[in-house]
Scaffold this motif. Structure first.
Motif, PDB file in Angstrom:
ATOM      1  N   ARG A 279       0.799  -1.231   0.000  1.00 31.02           N
ATOM      2  CA  ARG A 279       0.000   0.000   0.000  1.00 31.02           C
ATOM      3  C   ARG A 279       0.833   1.284   0.000  1.00 31.02           C
ATOM      4  NH1 ARG A 279      -5.578  -0.301   3.301  1.00 31.02           N
ATOM      5  NH2 ARG A 279      -6.104  -2.480   2.979  1.00 31.02           N
ATOM      6  N   THR A 280       2.015   1.266   0.617  1.00 30.69           N
ATOM      7  CA  THR A 280       2.786   2.517   0.757  1.00 30.69           C
ATOM      8  C   THR A 280       4.029   2.546  -0.135  1.00 30.69           C
ATOM      9  OG1 THR A 280       4.215   1.668   2.499  1.00 30.69           O
ATOM     10  CG2 THR A 280       2.145   2.689   3.208  1.00 30.69           C
ATOM     11  N   GLY A 281       4.448   1.366  -0.598  1.00 34.29           N
ATOM     12  CA  GLY A 281       5.684   1.300  -1.387  1.00 34.29           C
ATOM     13  C   GLY A 281       6.919   1.294  -0.502  1.00 34.29           C
ATOM     14  N   ALA A 282       6.749   1.414   0.810  1.00 34.65           N
ATOM     15  CA  ALA A 282       7.913   1.416   1.715  1.00 34.65           C
ATOM     16  C   ALA A 282       8.443  -0.002   1.882  1.00 34.65           C
ATOM     17  CB  ALA A 282       7.510   1.979   3.076  1.00 34.65           C
ATOM     18  N   GLU A 283       9.746  -0.137   1.729  1.00 36.74           N
ATOM     19  CA  GLU A 283      10.342  -1.470   1.869  1.00 36.74           C
ATOM     20  C   GLU A 283      10.126  -1.970   3.306  1.00 36.74           C
ATOM     21  OE1 GLU A 283      14.606  -1.746   1.484  1.00 36.74           O
ATOM     22  OE2 GLU A 283      14.396  -3.584   0.308  1.00 36.74           O
ATOM     23  N   SER A 284       9.591  -3.162   3.451  1.00 37.92           N
ATOM     24  CA  SER A 284       9.222  -3.662   4.784  1.00 37.92           C
ATOM     25  C   SER A 284       9.819  -5.046   5.035  1.00 37.92           C
ATOM     26  CB  SER A 284       7.694  -3.758   4.904  1.00 37.92           C
ATOM     27  OG  SER A 284       7.107  -2.522   4.596  1.00 37.92           O
ATOM     28  N   ARG A 285      10.134  -5.297   6.274  1.00 40.60           N
ATOM     29  CA  ARG A 285      10.673  -6.600   6.697  1.00 40.60           C
ATOM     30  C   ARG A 285       9.965  -7.039   7.963  1.00 40.60           C
ATOM     31  NH1 ARG A 285      12.685  -6.278   2.374  1.00 40.60           N
ATOM     32  NH2 ARG A 285      14.892  -6.509   1.770  1.00 40.60           N
ATOM     33  N   VAL A 286       9.963  -8.353   8.199  1.00 37.88           N
ATOM     34  CA  VAL A 286       9.348  -8.857   9.424  1.00 37.88           C
ATOM     35  C   VAL A 286      10.355  -9.688  10.209  1.00 37.88           C
ATOM     36  CG1 VAL A 286       8.404 -10.932   8.292  1.00 37.88           C
ATOM     37  CG2 VAL A 286       7.373 -10.116  10.398  1.00 37.88           C
TER      38      VAL A 286
END
Ligand code: F6P
Length: 371
Positions: A279-286
């Motif tokens: 949704r935001t295009g921000a690179e995300s990690r878990v």
């Protein structure tokens, strides 16, 4: 000297392990032997050891040097309920259950155990209930990293788990800042958000998602977008394994049909990270912290709590009390009827002042835009 007809007691640890169990075993054993001349028997692997007659005498030297050690020297099991004991699988692969409480009663008699100290969470207290009904005096000591046992303000193990999670999130913060990423950290807690709330606030997490507050992806993503507009290069989200979106369900990792509590939660962190990235295009990690939160050496407060709880359990027994649960209320160790605490969970109340304080410093709980 022994009093109230109590000469020998059994002690067991049930459910998932947590830091501080050995502190309780040590306090129970030493107080019983040294203060009252009462013998102590350790039951292995929780109620499973009572079913299988795996019981041994504990001497002072057996509990020496264990205060600082994580886990439990007695072993534990979160699968055994004697009134619904899994004896195998049928042809369809479904578990076959049998009530083996009578067998346990024989073992209690064989070992001449006058009372039981049961150290555990709601599942263990629920098992203890069946023995209370049959006249066994059970004193409960509340443990769980989840801090979700009703009747007590705190369970031992919780503070160490929060410390572990907080330190882990601190480390994630630095790599998040370097890479300008959204980092989602999934923590344990079952249906209660105590670990996520405390570790989230202590680590300065920007977003905290609790099972008690269903979240909205729109709110979270708008919050992250605003942070980027204000040049906040990274965002940390501390997500409880039991968190769920508004109108959605908790994410179940797997079912264990042989366990009294068959649902194992887990997986929401990855779903949240993927949705944020989409949704935001921000690179995300878990990062899923998992059982690291249950392991390791207890911090000082859990050693103290375990010691005070174990001591109080024996003083209750020797004072002639029956079927009590040791609890902490308003910073005082006291006790309540064990039957009042079994089968109930203590969730984070929505008016918890820590939630209000976190909101005041700009933390997003995913339910409403942050001012
Ligand atoms: O109740 C303690 C706990 O660690 C929960 O936080 C978690 O959901 C569960 O136990 C995990 O159980 P298991 O050790 O069976 O995977």
């Amino acid at each position: 000297m022994a009093s109230n007809g109590i000469r020998r007691i059994g002690v067991l640890t049930g459910g998932g392990d947590c830091p501080g169990l050995n502190a309780v075993i040590r306090a129970v054993t030493k107080t019983a032997i040294m203060n009252h001349g009462v013998q102590v028997c350790g039951i292995e692997d929780g109620f499973l050891g009572l079913v299988q007659n795996r019981i041994k005498e504990l001497r002072q030297e057996d509990v020496s040097g264990i205060l600082t050690v994580g886990g439990t020297i007695l072993g534990t099991s979160n699968k055994c309920n004697p009134s619904r004991y899994c004896t195998g699988m049928d042809e369809q692969g479904k578990p076959i259950f049998k009530d083996v409480t009578d067998r346990c009663m024989d073992h209690l008699q064989h070992w001449r155990l006058d009372a039981l100290v049961v150290i555990g969470g709601d599942g263990t207290m629920s098992c203890a209930k069946d023995f209370i009904r049959r006249g066994v005096n059970c004193i409960g000591v509340p443990k769980t990293i989840d801090n979700d046992l009703i009747g007590t303000d705190i369970t031992f193990g919780f503070q160490t788990a929060v410390e572990t999670a907080t330190c882990a999130i601190d480390r994630i913060h630095t790599t998040a800042a370097s890479h300008h990423r959204v980092m989602v950290v999934e923590v344990m807690g079952r249906n209660a958000g105590w670990i996520a709330l405390h570790a989230g606030v202590a680590s300065g997490s920007d977003i905290i998602l609790l099972p008690e507050i269903p979240f909205d992806y729109g709110v979270i993503c708008e919050f992250i977008t605003q942070r980027h507009l204000h040049h906040r290069s990274c965002t940390i989200a501390c997500v409880s394994e039991g968190a769920r979106p508004v109108g959605g369900r908790q994410v179940v990792n797997h079912h264990d049909p042989t366990s009294p509590d068959p649902v194992r939660l887990g997986g929401i962190g990855k779903i949240v990270a993927d949705e944020i990235e989409k949704r935001t295009g921000a690179e995300s990690r878990v990062t899923v912290l998992g059982h690291v939160q249950r392991g390791g050496t207890p911090i000082h407060s859990d050693r103290l709590l375990g010691t005070r709880f174990g001591f109080h359990a024996i003083e209750l027994l020797m004072g002639g009390q029956r079927n009590r649960l040791v609890v902490m209320r308003n910073h005082k160790v006291t006790d309540i009827d064990l039957l009042d605490a079994a089968d109930k969970q203590r969730l984070v109340p929505l008016d918890d002042t820590l939630i209000a304080a976190a909101r005041a410093v700009g933390t997003c709980f995913g339910d409403a835009p942050v001012a």
